[in-house]
Design a protein around this motif. Structure first.
Motif, mmCIF file in Angstrom:
data_model
loop_
_atom_site.group_PDB
_atom_site.id
_atom_site.type_symbol
_atom_site.label_atom_id
_atom_site.label_comp_id
_atom_site.label_asym_id
_atom_site.label_seq_id
_atom_site.Cartn_x
_atom_site.Cartn_y
_atom_site.Cartn_z
ATOM 1 N N GLU A 168 0.826 -1.205 0.000
ATOM 2 C CA GLU A 168 0.000 0.000 0.000
ATOM 3 C C GLU A 168 0.860 1.255 0.000
ATOM 4 O OE1 GLU A 168 -3.373 0.535 -0.253
ATOM 5 O OE2 GLU A 168 -3.094 -1.553 -0.919
ATOM 6 N N ARG A 169 2.053 1.127 0.529
ATOM 7 C CA ARG A 169 2.919 2.295 0.648
ATOM 8 C C ARG A 169 4.022 2.322 -0.400
ATOM 9 N NH1 ARG A 169 0.805 1.658 5.543
ATOM 10 N NH2 ARG A 169 0.350 3.497 6.789
ATOM 11 N N CYS A 170 4.360 1.137 -0.893
ATOM 12 C CA CYS A 170 5.360 1.084 -1.958
ATOM 13 C C CYS A 170 4.785 0.282 -3.107
ATOM 14 C CB CYS A 170 6.648 0.440 -1.448
ATOM 15 S SG CYS A 170 7.867 0.240 -2.771
ATOM 16 N N TYR A 171 4.613 0.950 -4.244
ATOM 17 C CA TYR A 171 3.987 0.277 -5.390
ATOM 18 C C TYR A 171 5.013 -0.400 -6.280
ATOM 19 C CZ TYR A 171 0.171 3.469 -4.122
ATOM 20 O OH TYR A 171 -0.789 4.158 -3.467
ATOM 21 N N ARG A 172 6.219 0.132 -6.249
ATOM 22 C CA ARG A 172 7.230 -0.426 -7.148
ATOM 23 C C ARG A 172 8.592 -0.169 -6.552
ATOM 24 N NH1 ARG A 172 7.701 0.826 -13.676
ATOM 25 N NH2 ARG A 172 8.861 -1.080 -14.124
ATOM 26 N N TYR A 173 9.436 -1.180 -6.618
ATOM 27 C CA TYR A 173 10.793 -1.007 -6.087
ATOM 28 C C TYR A 173 11.765 -1.704 -7.023
ATOM 29 C CZ TYR A 173 14.429 -0.144 -2.611
ATOM 30 O OH TYR A 173 15.542 0.325 -1.968
ATOM 31 N N ALA A 174 12.669 -0.929 -7.596
ATOM 32 C CA ALA A 174 13.638 -1.507 -8.523
ATOM 33 C C ALA A 174 15.039 -1.113 -8.076
ATOM 34 C CB ALA A 174 13.383 -0.998 -9.936
ATOM 35 N N GLY A 175 16.013 -1.947 -8.449
ATOM 36 C CA GLY A 175 17.371 -1.606 -8.061
ATOM 37 C C GLY A 175 18.389 -2.443 -8.795
ATOM 38 N N ARG A 176 19.615 -2.052 -8.657
ATOM 39 C CA ARG A 176 20.706 -2.833 -9.238
ATOM 40 C C ARG A 176 21.994 -2.543 -8.475
ATOM 41 N NH1 ARG A 176 21.134 -0.502 -15.210
ATOM 42 N NH2 ARG A 176 21.216 -2.760 -15.556
ATOM 43 N N LEU A 177 22.947 -3.417 -8.661
ATOM 44 C CA LEU A 177 24.207 -3.300 -7.941
ATOM 45 C C LEU A 177 25.300 -2.905 -8.916
ATOM 46 C CD1 LEU A 177 25.886 -3.831 -5.368
ATOM 47 C CD2 LEU A 177 25.997 -6.241 -6.050
ATOM 48 N N ILE A 178 26.142 -1.981 -8.502
ATOM 49 C CA ILE A 178 27.291 -1.598 -9.326
ATOM 50 C C ILE A 178 28.539 -1.881 -8.505
ATOM 51 C CG2 ILE A 178 28.462 0.323 -10.494
ATOM 52 C CD1 ILE A 178 25.118 1.198 -10.134
ATOM 53 N N LYS A 179 29.401 -2.701 -9.079
ATOM 54 C CA LYS A 179 30.563 -3.156 -8.318
ATOM 55 C C LYS A 179 31.811 -2.374 -8.695
ATOM 56 C CE LYS A 179 29.981 -7.639 -6.525
ATOM 57 N NZ LYS A 179 30.321 -9.057 -6.576
ATOM 58 N N GLY A 180 32.634 -2.178 -7.672
ATOM 59 C CA GLY A 180 33.961 -1.611 -7.893
ATOM 60 C C GLY A 180 33.969 -0.172 -8.360
ATOM 61 N N VAL A 181 33.068 0.615 -7.816
ATOM 62 C CA VAL A 181 33.013 2.020 -8.215
ATOM 63 C C VAL A 181 34.079 2.806 -7.472
ATOM 64 C CG1 VAL A 181 31.590 4.081 -8.239
ATOM 65 C CG2 VAL A 181 30.541 1.857 -8.574
ATOM 66 N N LYS A 182 34.684 3.737 -8.158
ATOM 67 C CA LYS A 182 35.611 4.631 -7.472
ATOM 68 C C LYS A 182 34.851 5.914 -7.106
ATOM 69 C CE LYS A 182 40.159 6.569 -7.658
ATOM 70 N NZ LYS A 182 40.921 7.500 -8.467
ATOM 71 N N VAL A 183 34.671 6.108 -5.806
ATOM 72 C CA VAL A 183 33.916 7.290 -5.358
ATOM 73 C C VAL A 183 34.863 8.473 -5.270
ATOM 74 C CG1 VAL A 183 32.497 8.270 -3.521
ATOM 75 C CG2 VAL A 183 32.290 5.841 -4.113
ATOM 76 N N GLU A 184 34.573 9.506 -6.022
ATOM 77 C CA GLU A 184 35.435 10.704 -6.035
ATOM 78 C C GLU A 184 34.598 11.906 -6.475
ATOM 79 O OE1 GLU A 184 38.478 9.814 -8.879
ATOM 80 O OE2 GLU A 184 37.037 9.245 -10.404
ATOM 81 N N GLU A 185 35.268 12.934 -6.882
ATOM 82 C CA GLU A 185 34.542 14.108 -7.346
ATOM 83 C C GLU A 185 33.895 13.808 -8.701
ATOM 84 O OE1 GLU A 185 35.839 18.559 -6.872
ATOM 85 O OE2 GLU A 185 36.581 17.822 -8.801
ATOM 86 N N SER A 186 32.744 14.470 -8.940
ATOM 87 C CA SER A 186 32.030 14.247 -10.199
ATOM 88 C C SER A 186 32.750 14.885 -11.368
ATOM 89 C CB SER A 186 30.652 14.883 -10.120
ATOM 90 O OG SER A 186 29.819 14.131 -9.315
ATOM 91 N N PRO A 187 32.454 14.361 -12.570
ATOM 92 C CA PRO A 187 32.964 15.044 -13.757
ATOM 93 C C PRO A 187 32.418 16.473 -13.850
ATOM 94 C CG PRO A 187 31.677 13.084 -14.338
ATOM 95 C CD PRO A 187 31.688 13.157 -12.869
ATOM 96 N N PHE A 188 33.173 17.296 -14.551
ATOM 97 C CA PHE A 188 32.859 18.722 -14.625
ATOM 98 C C PHE A 188 31.437 19.013 -15.097
ATOM 99 C CE2 PHE A 188 32.757 22.717 -17.014
ATOM 100 C CZ PHE A 188 33.057 23.594 -15.993
ATOM 101 N N PHE A 189 30.969 18.317 -16.125
ATOM 102 C CA PHE A 189 29.659 18.688 -16.681
ATOM 103 C C PHE A 189 28.536 18.425 -15.682
ATOM 104 C CE2 PHE A 189 26.884 15.168 -17.928
ATOM 105 C CZ PHE A 189 27.697 14.072 -17.724
ATOM 106 N N ILE A 190 28.742 17.419 -14.832
ATOM 107 C CA ILE A 190 27.723 17.150 -13.798
ATOM 108 C C ILE A 190 27.770 18.252 -12.732
ATOM 109 C CG2 ILE A 190 27.103 15.588 -11.903
ATOM 110 C CD1 ILE A 190 27.679 13.271 -13.734
ATOM 111 N N LEU A 191 29.006 18.594 -12.339
ATOM 112 C CA LEU A 191 29.160 19.671 -11.349
ATOM 113 C C LEU A 191 28.519 20.962 -11.853
ATOM 114 C CD1 LEU A 191 32.844 19.100 -10.204
ATOM 115 C CD2 LEU A 191 30.740 18.567 -8.937
ATOM 116 N N LYS A 192 28.742 21.220 -13.142
ATOM 117 C CA LYS A 192 28.234 22.464 -13.696
ATOM 118 C C LYS A 192 26.695 22.486 -13.689
ATOM 119 C CE LYS A 192 28.061 25.328 -17.760
ATOM 120 N NZ LYS A 192 28.582 25.646 -19.074
#
Ligand SMILES: [Zn+2]
Lengths: 799, 337
Positions: free
Chosen positions: A212-236
């Motif tokens: 009743e409270r959640c109609y749809r839930y989707a997801g996926r896993l991404i492995k081995g990501v390097k977490v750092e600063e975003s690329p410039f165009f995203i920052l902009k």
């Protein structure tokens, strides 16, 4: 909603200027509040010329420059020692300005050298990804000008007020789609193809426990990501939309939210114990520490995303600190869901949190956009981030969305709109809106999944009117039966009271219905006084406006103070308004009149004839009011109101009911309100007065000019000074003196040669017969008798 | 008494008459000739001594002279009195006068009156309602349930007794519709409260709500009525613009803009450079609202509108700070006398 036109133009062909686009949106119900350029709002970032470079030894890597904007010279430190030469034109940010990635420029001192700003790299200026060099401009460029003006950088952003029914417009793509609907400008389709074999099997488990409270839930896993600063165009783009960058993963979820309107959430996969994702209601006593450092106790009505042990996220609203993606995160689980808007709303209200995500869920997201957003995020990760592998999408969607069928006829449309809108026009608009089928005279419209605001025939009529153009709809006058009802007596009465006071030389004031409890306490009221039991506000703006008034006095006194402090010493003001008492149901509201007299009466004139208001001005006003209203008001000395000077006050009665008071404010209270004596004040219950007024309105008896002359006789006497005039008058009245028309008091005197404790009073008796001229002897006889009785009764002596 | 004597008196009197310049001379003259001992009175008395013939002849002549002099004296007296007051006195008429000093109604009261008057001309009846309201009348019955994001549009003051201060005059719609059956034309002025305070927002302000319910009343009619209203208040030539908008209790909904009164559409600070100023919200009554008051939606339709009095007053008089209305400074109030 901030919409950068450069981003918008990726999805729809913009065939107009920013101003025209703003007008189109405004006239379609999406008010563009302003068009602005975020670069201009960074503050003073200007071009400067390098005048001098020095490198004191103790600064080591840095050097000290003197730069000029053509008027002033600034000292600035920079680490780009090897790039700087005298004569260069550079980008200089003054203290108080911001870099595009939200760093504030300030004065700073290094080893005793003071820097009055900062020389920017192209990255800091928000121009290109280059961080390791200074932004160097052509030496012919004029100095002292805005950097962005010089570079010709223009990023117009629309600030659009989206009404709460249009959750589908809370994204760049949503606005593009709407512009397409309104103008027909070409919309670029959003299609993201994924190759199934490129993705590994999702190793975890997703369970929706509360459908009743959640109609749809989707997801996926991404492995081995390097977490750092975003690329410039995203920052902009985040910068253009006013969003603060966090890290590349969080930034991508925010980017997709801005672009598509679908909130995403990223988890550190290893914090999800057992790889089990449960969408369930919170359990009693469960707590959650949020990203912003706040900890809340969850409510059993809250929906959470939990692992097998504990809640991780307040679903659709805010993520927990513990499962957040941070620097050391390697594997990321990305969530894209569709939650019940009502349940999200109630949770945000309960915990007083609003986020970009909850804001969109409350206003309904597109159920069919859930996977698209997930794919879009994956695409961005795939193209711009370092990672190892991406899992398949797991999509738990127990009851797929079904658009409602809305049935409407041309007749209905025309009746509501009130004009003969053409059939082709209607059909054309309906086609653009959604799926349409015709069943005889009835259209069946199925709106697309993102238009959940359309559920009723009236909603469709609004869309037709909107797309037809409100301006094109004719203006007509209603055809209605002629009828009219009597004006409400209470409203006429209040209006009459106001007019009377206006004619008495009073100015009407309107003061707040909420007052300061302190003003009320200054009135010296008895602790049992009903007026102290005021209704309090739960969420007042300030304590000075925190209880509902139970009397008009504080408002009048505060107004007098405001005026006195601003050169107004003489005041005659009144207010007609509600006072409020606690009562069964909502409250008891009573229409009340209050007035105040301060200082001199009338205007000061050059003739020197001026006087201060006194008790008889106050009483006269009330007497005249009673006369005009034809209500038998009684003024009983002395009032028990604890804020009035007893000897200069009276209570106002209507029959046996006290309906008000009038008198002089006590000195100490006058001083507490920082006012000046004498200060006259009165309050009357208009609701009580109205009841009586309505009864007496039939009692008017017109007087005619006299047919026969009157004659008067005076009596002057000396009597005890404590005998009230009213007592004398009442005594005379009960004598039932024949032919007596009226009695006037013509003189009143105390002091020499009248003995102490006595007063001299002169009364004038007017006699008249209706049918003849009274003979002198006749009057004489009556009057002698009156005098005799008067002297006897009051033990008076002739003067 | 001789004829010569009469002649002499006559000549003397006529000659002297010419020289009279003030009321005292005139009175002396009257006494001298017409008084008890006056020359003509004496002469008339002296007639007794004459023969009947002479008496008749001189008597009639004397009486003629007497009447003539009386007439001339009266004429002269009027002339003198009239001309006497044609002199300039030593009073400085440029000094200010003593005014009867009427007070004044608050500008908001005046504008409320003015707006109500426009609508009563169209047969709308003025009604009112309580300022302390329930959730139900203020929100729920107006199709704004607890979980509705539209509640964010109106920051609400709640009271410790569980009630609230009405955020708009719209609950009066509900109260009136529950009390009566259509057709209906009402206009409802009153104070409303929102948790907001700055130059443009006051925590207390005034609204006027309008509602018309009838068999056929339409969106085009709504436009017509609102245009009539705007032109009555802001002038015949006022430019108008209607935009789609959203209110939970109307569908379709609109907002009406007028051409900016400050810059006449050129764009200024007041209108945010757009040349337009929003003055009211309106729309066709939402079917959910009709359901809440048990009106048959197949039989009745109607429109509702709401406007802010402070805003209209500010525009009408070029006032830039809403707080002036509630400071009640005499200088401000006097200017609306
Ligand atoms: Zn303007």
């Amino acid at each position: 909603m901030r919409v950068p036109l450069s981003w918008l133009s990726e999805f729809v062909e913009l065939k107009a200027t920013p101003e025209e686009i703003a007008e189109i949106l405004t006239l379609s119900g999406h008010e563009v509040e302003e068009i602005f350029d975020p670069y201009e709002r960074l503050g003073e970032i200007i071009t400067v010329k390098v005048l001098e470079v020095s490198a004191p030894e103790e600064l080591r890597e840095s050097c000290l420059c003197k730069v000029s904007d053509g008027k002033e010279v600034f000292t600035v430190l920079t680490t780009a020692k090897d790039q700087i030469t005298v004569g260069q034109v550079l980008a200089f940010a003054k203290p108080g300005s911001l870099t595009f990635n939200h760093l504030r420029i300030d004065y700073k001192t290094v080893k005793g050298y003071r820097s009055e700003g900062c020389l920017l790299s192209p990255f800091e200026a928000g121009i290109s990804p280059e961080k390791n060099r200074l932004l160097i401009l052509d030496e012919r460029v004029e100095v002292g000008r805005s950097l962005y003006e010089v570079l010709g950088i223009k990023e117009p952003v629309l600030e659009i007020a989206i009404t709460p029914n249009r959750g589908d417009l809370l994204s760049i793509y949503g606005i593009a789609r709407e512009l397409h609907l309104i103008t027909g400008w070409e919309l670029k389709p959003l299609l993201i193809e994924e190759k199934k074999e490129a993705h590994f099997t999702f190793p975890g488990k997703i369970v929706i426990e509360d459908e009743e409270r959640c109609y749809r839930y989707a997801g996926r896993l991404i492995k081995g990501v390097k977490v750092e600063e975003s690329p410039f165009f995203i920052l902009k783009r985040l910068f253009l939309c006013g969003q603060r960058p966090i890290n590349n993963i969080v930034d991508i979820t925010n980017y997709v939210l801005l672009e598509l309107g679908q909130p995403l959430h990223a988890f550190d996969w290893h914090k999800i114990r057992g790889g089990e994702i449960l969408v369930r209601r919170a359990k009693k006593g469960e707590r959650l520490l949020f990203l912003d450092g706040r900890e809340v106790e969850l409510h059993p009505e809250d929906l959470v995303i939990a692992d097998r042990e504990r809640p991780l996220v307040l679903a659709g609203i805010l993520g927990g600190e513990e499962s957040a993606v941070e620097e050391h995160t390697g594997d990321v689980f990305l969530e894209s869901a569709w939650f019940n808007s009502k349940s999200i709303r109630l949770s945000t209200q309960r915990h007083r949190i609003t986020t970009e995500s909850s804001y969109r869920f409350e206003r309904k997201i597109d159920p069919e956009g859930v996977l698209l957003a997930l794919k879009r995020a994956t695409q961005l990760i795939g193209e711009h981030l370092c990672f190892q592998a991406i899992s398949e999408i797991v999509d738990v969607y127990p009851k797929p969305y079904e658009a409602p069928s809305i049935y409407i006829s041309l007749k209905q449309i025309r009746k509501l709109l009130g004009f003969e809108v053409a059939l082709e026009k209607v059909e054309n608009i309906l086609q653009r809106l959604g799926e349409v089928r015709t069943k005889g005279e009835i259209y069946e419209v199925k709106p697309p999944s993102f238009r959940q605001d359309l559920t009723l025939p009236e909603d469709i009529v609004e869309e037709i009117a909107r797309l037809y153009g409100y301006e094109q709809i004719p203006m007509t006058f209603p055809k209605a039966e002629l009828f009219s009802s009597k004006p409400r007596p209470d409203l006429l009465f209040s209006k009459k009271i106001k007019e009377i006071f206006r004619s008495f030389g009073f100015f009407e004031v309107i003061t707040y219905s909420f007052i300061n409890p302190e003003s009320l306490s200054k009135l010296n009221l008895n602790p049992q006084d009903r007026r102290l039991k005021a209704i309090a506000l739960d969420n007042p703006i300030s304590s000075a406006l925190s209880i509902m008034r139970t009397t008009l006095l504080p408002g009048l006194l505060e107004t007098a103070r405001f005026n006195l402090h601003r050169e107004v010493d003489n005041l005659r003001i009144f207010e007609v308004g509600k006072i409020f008492y606690p009562a069964e149901g909502l409250a008891e509201e009573r229409e009340t009149l209050g007035f105040l007299l301060m200082g001199r009466k009338g205007e000061a004139l050059w003739d020197g004839k001026e006087a201060k208001h006194d008790l008889f001005d106050l009483k006269g006003i009330l007497e005249e009011l009673a006369l005009i209203l034809r209500v038998p008001l009684k003024f009983k000395p002395f009032s028990k109101e604890p804020f009035l000077k007893t000897g200069l006050s009276f209570d106002i009665y209507l029959e046996d009911q006290k309906i008000g008071f009038a008198g002089a404010m006590k000195k100490i209270i006058v001083e507490e309100f920082e006012l000046k004596e004498p200060l006259w004040i009165a309050e009357l219950d208009l609701d009580a007065l109205l009841v009586c007024y309505l009864k007496t309105q039939t009692t008017l008896t017109p007087r005619k000019p006299p047919k026969f002359p009157s004659t008067f006789r005076d009596i002057s006497c000396i009597l005890d000074k404590f005998i009230y005039y009213e007592t004398i008058r009442d005594f005379l009245f009960q004598l039932q003196i024949p032919y007596l028309e009226r009695v006037e008091i013509v003189a009143l005197y105390e002091g020499e040669p009248i003995p102490q404790g006595k007063k001299s009073i002169s009364l004038r008796f007017w006699y008249r017969a209706e049918d003849r001229t009274l003979k002198d002897e006749e009057v004489e006889k009556i009057h002698e008798e009156v005098a005799k009785r008067l002297f006897e009764h009051f033990r008076a002596k002739p003067r | 008494m001789q004829r010569e004597e009469l002649q002499r008196i006559k000549e003397e009197a006529l000659k002297e008459l010419e020289t009279l310049k003030d009321p005292i001379q005139l009175e002396n003259f009257r006494v001298k000739f017409l008084g008890k001992k006056g020359k003509i009175t004496q002469a008339l008395r002296g007639l007794k001594e004459l023969s009947l013939e002479e008496r008749r002849e001189l008597g009639s002549e004397l009486n003629q002279l007497k009447e003539y002099l009386e007439f001339e004296i009266e004429k002269k007296r009027r002339e003198i009195l009239l001309s006497e007051e044609e002199k300039i006195l030593d009073l400085d008429l440029t000094l200010p006068g003593r005014r009867p000093f009427l007070g004044g109604l608050h500008p908001l009261t005046q504008v409320i009156e003015e707006v109500c008057e426009v609508f009563t001309r169209l047969g709308f009846e003025i009604v009112t309602g309580p300022e302390i309201e329930s959730e139900y009348y203020n929100f729920t019955a107006l199709n704004i349930p607890e979980w509705h994001p539209a509640r964010d549009m109106q920051a609400t003051f709640y009271l410790q007794n569980g009630a609230l201060l009405r955020t708009h005059t719209s609950p009066i719609q509900i109260r009136t519709m529950l009390e009566r059956k259509p057709p209906l034309r009402i206009i409802a002025p009153g104070k409303v409260y929102r948790c907001d305070a700055d130059v443009r927002h006051s925590p207390m302000f005034h609204q006027i709500e309008g509602l018309m319910v009838d068999g056929e009343v339409s969106f085009a009619d709504l436009k017509g009525v609102l245009a009539y209203f705007a032109r009555e208040i802001f002038g015949e030539k006022t430019k108008l613009r209607f935009r789609p908008s959203y209110f939970p209790f109307t569908e379709p909904s609109l907002e009406m803009d007028i051409g900016c009164v400050m810059c006449e559409g050129k764009g200024c600070r007041v209108c945010g450079q757009t040349g337009w100023i929003e003055i009211l919200g309106a729309g066709m009554v939402h079917p959910e609202v009709f359901k809440a008051v048990n009106y048959d939606i197949t039989q009745w339709q109607g429109f509702a509108f709401g406007l802010g009095i402070e805003r209209i007053t500010m525009l009408k008089y070029g006032i830039d700070d809403i707080r002036l209305f509630f400071d009640n400074h005499l200088y401000f109030l006097e200017s609306f006398k």
